[in-house]
Motif scaffolding. Structure first.
Motif, mmCIF file in Angstrom:
data_model
loop_
_atom_site.group_PDB
_atom_site.id
_atom_site.type_symbol
_atom_site.label_atom_id
_atom_site.label_comp_id
_atom_site.label_asym_id
_atom_site.label_seq_id
_atom_site.Cartn_x
_atom_site.Cartn_y
_atom_site.Cartn_z
ATOM 1 N N TRP A 44 -59.024 -18.968 -47.654
ATOM 2 C CA TRP A 44 -60.184 -19.702 -47.141
ATOM 3 C C TRP A 44 -60.604 -19.189 -45.771
ATOM 4 O O TRP A 44 -61.789 -18.917 -45.529
ATOM 5 C CB TRP A 44 -59.876 -21.203 -47.082
ATOM 6 N N LYS A 48 -64.033 -17.206 -44.678
ATOM 7 C CA LYS A 48 -64.860 -17.890 -43.686
ATOM 8 C C LYS A 48 -65.154 -16.970 -42.504
ATOM 9 O O LYS A 48 -66.295 -16.863 -42.047
ATOM 10 C CB LYS A 48 -64.152 -19.166 -43.218
ATOM 11 N N LEU A 52 -68.859 -15.585 -41.419
ATOM 12 C CA LEU A 52 -69.360 -16.451 -40.353
ATOM 13 C C LEU A 52 -70.542 -15.779 -39.663
ATOM 14 O O LEU A 52 -70.431 -14.659 -39.154
ATOM 15 C CB LEU A 52 -68.232 -16.712 -39.349
ATOM 16 N N LYS A 149 -61.124 -28.710 -43.015
ATOM 17 C CA LYS A 149 -62.194 -28.043 -43.782
ATOM 18 C C LYS A 149 -63.354 -28.980 -44.083
ATOM 19 O O LYS A 149 -64.471 -28.537 -44.274
ATOM 20 C CB LYS A 149 -61.654 -27.487 -45.091
#
Length: 150
Positions: A44, A48, A52, A149
């Motif tokens: 994850w 991310k 980003l 999250k």
């Protein structure tokens, strides 16, 4: 996992006076690993990070990802990100993972970021006394905790 992500125009890490890792435009990432972290956190956070949108587009708006700008990553392990300062003045690091847990997760995280980014990244050395230098571009600094999250 906790990551402190800084958008940089350049960054480097030295160990014993010698440069271990160095990048130009990209992200300098401090990574803290705790006992409860696992494969899901790695996947994850890696996705991310590389997606980003913290890099400026042609209009000067933060709208481009690390992938879009072809940026690099300098990853530094930092157990002190899990410091608890609730009691007294001496931080407690009880939540930080022990090396036998943290090192394999750190190595898996490096591999995951390299896979998601499509190229090798630069790193420090787990547990070493490191001197980190950077020029924070913006400044832009973002903290991500995989336990938050939602």
């Amino acid at each position: 996992m906790i990551a402190v992500i800084q958008r940089v125009s350049e960054s480097s890490v030295k160990i014993d006076g010698k440069i271990k890792g160095q990048i130009g435009i990209g992200m300098m990432v401090l990574l803290g690993i705790e006992e409860a972290d696992g494969e899901e956190d790695i996947a994850w956070l890696s996705r991310k990070m590389v997606n980003l949108r913290i890099f400026s587009d042609e209009a000067g708006v933060m709208n481009k990802s690390l992938l879009a700008v072809g940026g690099d990553v300098l990853l530094i392990s930092q157990f002190t990100l899990h410091a608890s300062t609730k009691k007294g003045n001496r931080p407690s690091y009880i939540k930080a993972a022990k090396p036998e847990v943290a090192i394999p997760l750190y190595e898996k995280f490096i591999a995951s970021v390299e896979k998601d980014l499509g190229k090798p990244i630069q790193t420090g050395e787990f547990g070493a006394d490191m001197k980190v230098a950077l020029i924070n571009d913006g400044p832009v600094t973002i903290t991500i905790d995989t336990k938050n999250k939602m």
